[in-house]
Design a protein around this motif. Structure first.
Motif, mmCIF file in Angstrom:
data_model
loop_
_atom_site.group_PDB
_atom_site.id
_atom_site.type_symbol
_atom_site.label_atom_id
_atom_site.label_comp_id
_atom_site.label_asym_id
_atom_site.label_seq_id
_atom_site.Cartn_x
_atom_site.Cartn_y
_atom_site.Cartn_z
ATOM 1 N N ASP A 1 0.912 -1.254 0.117
ATOM 2 C CA ASP A 1 -0.230 0.016 0.097
ATOM 3 C C ASP A 1 1.064 0.820 -0.011
ATOM 4 O O ASP A 1 0.490 2.092 -0.409
ATOM 5 C CB ASP A 1 -0.935 0.275 1.385
ATOM 6 N N TYR A 2 2.488 0.802 0.867
ATOM 7 C CA TYR A 2 2.953 2.166 1.005
ATOM 8 C C TYR A 2 3.161 2.651 -0.667
ATOM 9 O O TYR A 2 3.462 3.698 -1.148
ATOM 10 C CB TYR A 2 3.955 1.855 1.878
ATOM 11 N N LEU A 3 3.804 1.692 -1.283
ATOM 12 C CA LEU A 3 4.230 1.865 -2.254
ATOM 13 C C LEU A 3 3.710 2.164 -3.700
ATOM 14 O O LEU A 3 4.099 2.793 -4.398
ATOM 15 C CB LEU A 3 5.675 0.492 -2.674
ATOM 16 N N LYS A 4 2.495 1.545 -3.499
ATOM 17 C CA LYS A 4 1.302 2.377 -4.574
ATOM 18 C C LYS A 4 1.165 3.493 -4.392
ATOM 19 O O LYS A 4 1.244 4.389 -5.133
ATOM 20 C CB LYS A 4 0.076 1.793 -4.211
ATOM 21 N N LYS A 5 1.102 4.344 -3.111
ATOM 22 C CA LYS A 5 1.004 5.764 -2.935
ATOM 23 C C LYS A 5 2.163 6.527 -3.129
ATOM 24 O O LYS A 5 2.226 7.659 -3.899
ATOM 25 C CB LYS A 5 0.821 5.621 -1.454
ATOM 26 N N GLU A 6 3.291 5.755 -2.922
ATOM 27 C CA GLU A 6 4.242 6.215 -3.512
ATOM 28 C C GLU A 6 4.574 6.240 -5.254
ATOM 29 O O GLU A 6 5.327 7.483 -5.723
ATOM 30 C CB GLU A 6 6.154 5.701 -2.713
ATOM 31 N N LEU A 7 4.569 5.013 -5.414
ATOM 32 C CA LEU A 7 4.350 5.744 -7.422
ATOM 33 C C LEU A 7 3.588 7.022 -7.498
ATOM 34 O O LEU A 7 3.480 6.902 -8.647
ATOM 35 C CB LEU A 7 3.890 4.273 -7.623
ATOM 36 N N GLU A 8 2.734 6.800 -7.467
ATOM 37 C CA GLU A 8 0.769 7.293 -7.106
ATOM 38 C C GLU A 8 2.284 9.051 -6.998
ATOM 39 O O GLU A 8 1.681 10.058 -8.032
ATOM 40 C CB GLU A 8 -0.304 7.520 -6.848
ATOM 41 N N ARG A 9 2.352 9.873 -6.333
ATOM 42 C CA ARG A 9 2.950 10.406 -6.221
ATOM 43 C C ARG A 9 3.961 11.399 -7.116
ATOM 44 O O ARG A 9 4.034 12.396 -7.403
ATOM 45 C CB ARG A 9 3.923 11.179 -4.579
ATOM 46 N N ILE A 10 4.747 10.084 -7.429
ATOM 47 C CA ILE A 10 5.949 10.000 -8.936
ATOM 48 C C ILE A 10 5.418 10.098 -9.932
ATOM 49 O O ILE A 10 5.648 10.785 -10.966
ATOM 50 C CB ILE A 10 7.116 8.730 -9.151
ATOM 51 N N ARG A 11 3.725 9.500 -10.337
ATOM 52 C CA ARG A 11 3.147 9.660 -11.110
ATOM 53 C C ARG A 11 2.491 11.404 -11.004
ATOM 54 O O ARG A 11 2.971 12.194 -12.186
ATOM 55 C CB ARG A 11 2.284 8.629 -11.381
ATOM 56 N N ASN A 12 2.021 11.853 -9.945
ATOM 57 C CA ASN A 12 1.954 13.273 -10.538
ATOM 58 C C ASN A 12 2.448 14.080 -10.908
ATOM 59 O O ASN A 12 2.795 15.184 -11.560
ATOM 60 C CB ASN A 12 1.316 13.518 -8.640
ATOM 61 N N GLN A 13 4.429 13.529 -10.271
ATOM 62 C CA GLN A 13 4.959 14.665 -10.748
ATOM 63 C C GLN A 13 5.448 14.609 -12.428
ATOM 64 O O GLN A 13 5.547 15.469 -12.915
ATOM 65 C CB GLN A 13 6.601 13.771 -9.488
#
Length: 597
Positions: free
Chosen positions: A352-364
């Motif tokens: 779950d944490y990694l998915k949120k981290e990927l979403e943050r990178i995706r937004n960047q």
């Protein structure tokens, strides 16, 4: 404690006698007692099968195992301690033929498991005939063989004393040796349903790729086996007979790793490891391991870890040797080292944490992409089969220094560079991770944010190694993956790379829809000017010259024209602005109501 190995067909009384061996205790100053020697000789001669017994230095019986008439099957891999010391365990086994001469299999097992001693007891007519032994010498690099002696000779005790003293002194600090590559055996399966590509079974093609994948991961490929079966076995994937053969090969050739060219279930992994007592990795685990080694950027590392955890989660209860062994190696890097006792809830929280981290990178990424769109810079994505030469092509076109190597998956992290074309036109050229047949869905899912570069690009350059005999099939695999990503309708150029290595009689394969094709060599520079022209022509918008009457109340139209077209004249008359402009046809519908010609 149970009797292991090939116990089928043995009478209950024999099994009970073998079971009682576990209750025996060997004195510390003896290698083998007369009682144990006589019991092994009698039972082995009666059943005409080899029997092996593992004994530690305290005299405890660790394992009793039955083989066929030629082999005591595989020994537990858990007896091995480390690369620099002996295991602290000796093996005593019988030779029903009457001669104690040590075989190549005996020697390779001694070396593979770092045994204190490998002892062979010749037996015949229910009695022992002679005994031979072998030990490791010169820092475990060589083997010394002694015997044959009489079955009750004291020489074994003298040799054992020498071994223990040498091993004790060998525990002092020593020069660190270069890490040895893991010796790997590769296994594939071919069934009647396996497709045939250009006259060759896809299983054979996939096995060749597996060899390259194993080498990329750092393994030494010792042998390959491709078994033809009517169907895949749900418990073992392959037949038990073939597994028994694999077990013997593992011992004879000192194999440390068995790699399957399929994705194995947790149950299959556990069953195969228990049967062969060897670390087992499937194709998906191997590819994930390569990605684990090569991910450098934060995004790449997050994506790899997410893919590894999603792969590991359903296999936690199925992983035996792979997760329990210390020391790592292929298939155990990254999250693979979390061991069997890792709590599932901890892994799910991490996912779950990694998915949120990927979403943050995706937004960047999306922020950067919107900035590029505002600056009207087209994006061209390099896609294609792994090792087709995408990174080398990027380096040559853009005079860049992106890491490129003649290995599968040399590129993992997306790299973008500016490429200047004719007439001042500039594009962004993005290198992406290579595709391969049987690409794990865990990877495709985890790398979606990276693969968006292909999905959202204005143009795709499908790079193909023209010198590869299965180049046409590589195009098919790439198109299938692009279709899965939703990028199959993108404008594309088929780039036949490594054209300098192609025979003169090479004919471009037939495609139902004729693509734009260019022949290049990223190494020699052949055809790169033609490639740049093809990129420019594909990105050149279809425009239309229009005259518009824009009411003063519609103040948004003129800025829109300046942003998305080329305005040639502006005139103000009465209550309207008269504009002549050239604009991309895709924007015509937005301004259609103001066009007068």
């Amino acid at each position: 404690m149970q009797v292991n190995g090939q116990t089928e067909g043995l009478k209950k009384g024999i099994l009970e006698r073998l079971q009682k061996i576990y209750d025996m205790k060997i004195p510390k100053d003896q290698v083998l007692t007369e009682e144990l020697t006589l019991i092994l000789a009698e039972i082995s001669s009666a059943i005409n099968r080899e029997i092996s017994v593992l004994i530690d230095r305290k005299g405890n019986i660790l394992d009793v195992r039955v083989g066929d008439s030629n082999s005591a099957a595989v020994y537990p891999a858990s007896v091995r301690r480390s690369e620099s010391s002996l295991s602290g365990v000796r093996c005593v086994h019988t030779h029903p033929g009457g001669r104690s001469a040590l075989s190549e299999l005996d020697i390779s097992t001694l070396k593979q498991l770092h045994l204190d001693m490998m002892i062979a007891l010749g037996v015949s007519d229910l009695k022992p005939t002679d005994v031979s032994c072998a030990i490791l010498t010169d820092g475990m690099q060589n083997v010394a063989i002694y015997g044959p002696f009489g079955p009750f000779s004291n020489r074994l005790n003298e040799i054992a004393e020498f071994v223990y003293k040498a091993d004790k002194s060998g525990k002092e600090p020593a020069v660190v040796q270069e890490k040895r590559k893991e010796r790997a055996l590769l296994i594939g399966v071919e069934t009647p349903d396996t497709p045939v590509i250009m006259g060759v079974s896809e299983a054979s093609i996939s096995m060749k790729e597996l060899v390259e994948l194993a080498k990329t991961a750092g393994a030494e490929v010792v042998d390959t086996i491709l078994q033809k079966r009517p169907s895949r076995d749900p418990a073992y994937l392959i037949g038990k007979g073939k597994l028994a053969e694999i077990g013997r090969i593992v011992q004879e050739k000192e194999i440390a790793l068995v790699i399957f060219d399929e994705e194995l279930s947790g149950t299959q992994l556990r069953n195969i490891e228990n049967f062969t007592n060897t670390k087992v990795v499937d194709r998906t685990g191997l590819i994930l391991d390569i990605f684990g080694q090569r991910a450098k950027s934060r995004e790449g590392q997050v994506q790899v870890e997410l893919a590894q955890l999603n792969y590991l989660l359903p296999r936690l209860q199925g992983r035996g040797i792979t997760l329990s062994r210390l020391g790592g190696g292929i298939g155990t890097r990254g999250p693979g080292e979390t061991k069997l006792e890792t709590d599932r809830r901890h892994i799910r929280r991490r996912i779950d944490y990694l998915k949120k981290e990927l979403e943050r990178i995706r937004n960047q990424r999306q922020t950067s992409r919107r900035e590029r769109e505002r600056n009207k810079i087209p994006v061209v994505a390099l896609v294609g089969y792994t090792n087709a030469g995408k990174s080398t092509l990027l380096n040559t076109l853009c005079d860049a220094d992106v890491f490129a190597e003649d290995k599968l998956f040399a590129t993992l992290d997306t790299t973008t560079r500016k490429l200047k074309l004719e007439e001042g036109m500039t594009v962004l050229l993005s290198d992406t991770v290579g595709f391969i047949r049987k690409l794990p869905h865990h990877l495709v899912e985890a790398f979606k944010s990276t693969l968006e570069e292909a999905v959202l690009a204005d143009l795709l350059l499908i790079v193909v190694d023209a010198s590869d005999p299965f180049a046409q099939d590589h195009v098919r695999v790439v198109n299938e993956i692009l279709s899965d990503l939703g990028a199959s309708s993108k404008p594309s150029v088929l780039v036949w790379n490594k054209w300098d290595l192609v025979d003169k009689d090479f004919h471009t394969p037939f495609f139902r829809e004729k693509p734009v094709e260019v022949h290049v060599s990223a190494i020699t520079g052949l055809g790169l000017d033609e490639l740049k022209k093809a990129i420019k022509n594909c990105l050149k918008p279809e425009t239309e010259r229009v005259t518009l009457h824009i009411p003063f109340s519609e103040g948004w139209v003129l800025p829109f024209l300046y942003e998305n077209g080329m305005v040639s004249s502006v005139d103000y008359k009465d209550n309207v602005t008269i504009v002549e402009a050239e604009i991309d046809k895709k924007y015509i519908s937005r301004i259609n109501s103001f066009i007068i010609n």
